[in-house]
Scaffold this active site. Structure first.
Site, PDB file in Angstrom:
ATOM      1  CG  ASP A 123      -1.950   1.005   1.126  1.00  0.00           C
ATOM      2  OD1 ASP A 123      -2.027   1.845   0.216  1.00  0.00           O
ATOM      3  OD2 ASP A 123      -2.737   1.176   2.018  1.00  0.00           O
ATOM      4  CB  SER A 124       0.639   4.427  -1.657  1.00  0.00           C
ATOM      5  OG  SER A 124      -0.687   4.849  -1.352  1.00  0.00           O
ATOM      6  N   GLY A 125       0.439   4.203   1.871  1.00  0.00           N
ATOM      7  CA  GLY A 125       0.511   5.014   2.724  1.00  0.00           C
ATOM      8  C   GLY A 125      -0.570   5.793   2.822  1.00  0.00           C
ATOM      9  N   GLY A 126      -1.419   5.787   1.480  1.00  0.00           N
ATOM     10  CA  GLY A 126      -2.752   6.697   1.315  1.00  0.00           C
ATOM     11  C   GLY A 126      -3.649   6.621   2.318  1.00  0.00           C
ATOM     12  CG  PHE A 127      -5.958   3.311   4.992  1.00  0.00           C
ATOM     13  CD1 PHE A 127      -7.441   3.451   4.786  1.00  0.00           C
ATOM     14  CD2 PHE A 127      -5.656   2.805   6.353  1.00  0.00           C
ATOM     15  CE1 PHE A 127      -8.517   3.014   5.743  1.00  0.00           C
ATOM     16  CE2 PHE A 127      -6.835   2.681   7.209  1.00  0.00           C
ATOM     17  CZ  PHE A 127      -8.108   2.659   6.815  1.00  0.00           C
TER      18      PHE A 127
ATOM     19  CG  ASP B  22      -5.279   6.812  -2.456  1.00  0.00           C
ATOM     20  OD1 ASP B  22      -4.385   6.501  -1.561  1.00  0.00           O
ATOM     21  OD2 ASP B  22      -6.356   5.999  -2.507  1.00  0.00           O
TER      22      ASP B  22
ATOM     23  CD  GLN C 268      -9.711   7.314  -3.207  1.00  0.00           C
ATOM     24  OE1 GLN C 268     -11.107   7.368  -2.504  1.00  0.00           O
ATOM     25  NE2 GLN C 268      -9.107   6.754  -2.539  1.00  0.00           N
TER      26      GLN C 268
ATOM     27  N   GLY D  85     -11.190   4.216  -1.227  1.00  0.00           N
ATOM     28  CA  GLY D  85     -12.115   5.141  -0.455  1.00  0.00           C
ATOM     29  C   GLY D  85     -13.312   4.331  -0.015  1.00  0.00           C
TER      30      GLY D  85
ATOM     31  CG  ASP E  15      -5.894  -5.307   1.459  1.00  0.00           C
ATOM     32  OD1 ASP E  15      -5.654  -4.841   2.807  1.00  0.00           O
ATOM     33  OD2 ASP E  15      -6.690  -4.500   0.845  1.00  0.00           O
TER      34      ASP E  15
ATOM     35  CB  CYS F 299      -7.025 -24.295   9.776  1.00  0.00           C
ATOM     36  SG  CYS F 299      -8.319 -24.453  11.126  1.00  0.00           S
TER      37      CYS F 299
ATOM     38  CB  CYS G 141     -10.197 -27.400  12.199  1.00  0.00           C
ATOM     39  SG  CYS G 141     -11.301 -25.979  12.014  1.00  0.00           S
TER      40      CYS G 141
END
Length: 341
Positions: free
Chosen positions: A60-64, A114, A156, A183, A233, A273, A276
């Site tokens: 991720d770009s860091g935009g969040f 973004d 966006q 977004g 994700d 898993c 389980c």
């Protein structure tokens, strides 16, 4: 994609992550920029070598963080300026610096920087963030130098259909390797999210991946695949696992509930898993005793559940029976499918 924000999927070894059926994981530019630092990651051989993951990685770009650290940042046309949530140090994140960090990390897919805003928001604010996101996408494209790193743009436009179409159309005209719907999952209802995905995907190239960022529940995956999304994700499988909630075909199970005290059944029959292999009663005991094993086992179960779900989705699509499959899954979770129209 399991989320490995800081170079690790919380509570699991990289081999355990691989055993869930995951093909690709996610790392975060902002967090890795702060620690250990992208230069350090590069000197350790890049994010793949440092973490031990030999499959694809998306960063991720860091935009969040422009959104999630709203009280600690300021956004201008040039950059987003942060105060680190760790020590208060000032961090200036431009589109160019975001790409520089991601190239140092060595991810296979990098995201453009973004401008994410909370919803609902005033129309003028949505339009401003959209226009800036398009300009920043162009700056990221110009700054990209690695031929072995795909660059994805981010659409966006809030919940406004016209703005989403405008943004998707303008970004689709640029030479990106994939496109994300961003977004969302920032305060809107599930129905609003699904509607927004449905009006966005028709304006994105059909021969390139379409990625819905930060989403979501099993229901969200099914409903958005139906609307043309390919890639997801979310921290939900591991975050819920650490808090004692397991996803199943009958809906979520809260393992701390007393009803599971002496339950000898596994979370799900025929699930491979690690969790389980044990009874619900034992898993409940681990959480009540605050044993570290409990969060690890449930995180492994939830990621395995999500991985199996998406594998089944792909098979259903290939066999032309996705609609039937989706309806059955949704009803098992207590939902009726939402009409696409």
């Amino acid at each position: 994609m399991p989320v490995g924000t800081q170079g690790t999927v919380k509570g699991l070894t990289i081999d355990q992550v691989a055993s869930t059926g995951a093909d690709m994981i996610l790392g975060n530019t902002y967090h890795l920029r702060l620690r250990p630092g992208h230069e350090t990651v590069a000197r350790l051989g890049g994010l793949h070598a440092m973490s031990g993951w030999d499959g694809p990685i998306l960063t991720d770009s860091g935009g969040f963080q422009v959104f999630s650290l709203g009280s600690l940042n300021q956004v201008t046309e040039q950059a987003a300026t942060f105060r680190s949530h760790i020590d208060g140090a000032i961090v200036v994140l431009t589109p160019e610096h975001s790409i520089e960090i991601q190239e140092a990390l060595g991810s296979d897919v990098a995201m453009v920087l973004d401008h994410v805003i909370a919803l609902p928001a005033p129309q003028a604010e949505v339009e401003d963030a959209l226009a800036r996101s398009i300009r920043w996408a162009a700056r990221c494209r110009a700054a990209s130098t690695r031929s072995d790193q795909a660059l994805f743009a981010i659409v966006q436009g809030g919940l406004d259909a016209q703005l989403r179409r405008q943004c998707a159309t303008e970004l689709a005209a640029m030479p990106f390797e994939g496109y994300a719907v961003g977004g969302l999952s920032v305060g809107e209802t599930p129905e609003e999210m699904y509607a927004t995905a449905a009006i966005t995907t028709p304006h994105l190239p059909v021969d390139k991946p379409r990625y819905l960022m930060g989403v979501g529940t099993p229901r969200d995956l099914i409903e958005n695949v139906a609307r043309g999304i390919d890639l997801f994700d979310c921290v939900m499988p591991t975050r819920n696992g650490r808090n004692g909630l397991a996803f199943t075909d009958e809906g979520p199970l809260k393992l701390r509930n007393a009803t599971h005290r002496e339950d000898q059944r596994p979370l799900m029959q025929d699930c491979e898993c690690l969790a389980c292999r044990h009874s619900r009663g034992y898993l409940r005991h681990l959480f009540n005793a605050k044993e570290m094993l409990g969060p690890t086992l449930l995180s492994h179960h939830n990621l395995t559940y999500y991985g199996r779900l998406m594998s089944e989705v792909r098979t259903a699509l290939e066999q032309g029976r996705f609609e039937e499959y989706a309806a059955g899954k949704l009803r098992g979770w207590g939902y009726e499918p939402i009409p696409l129209g």
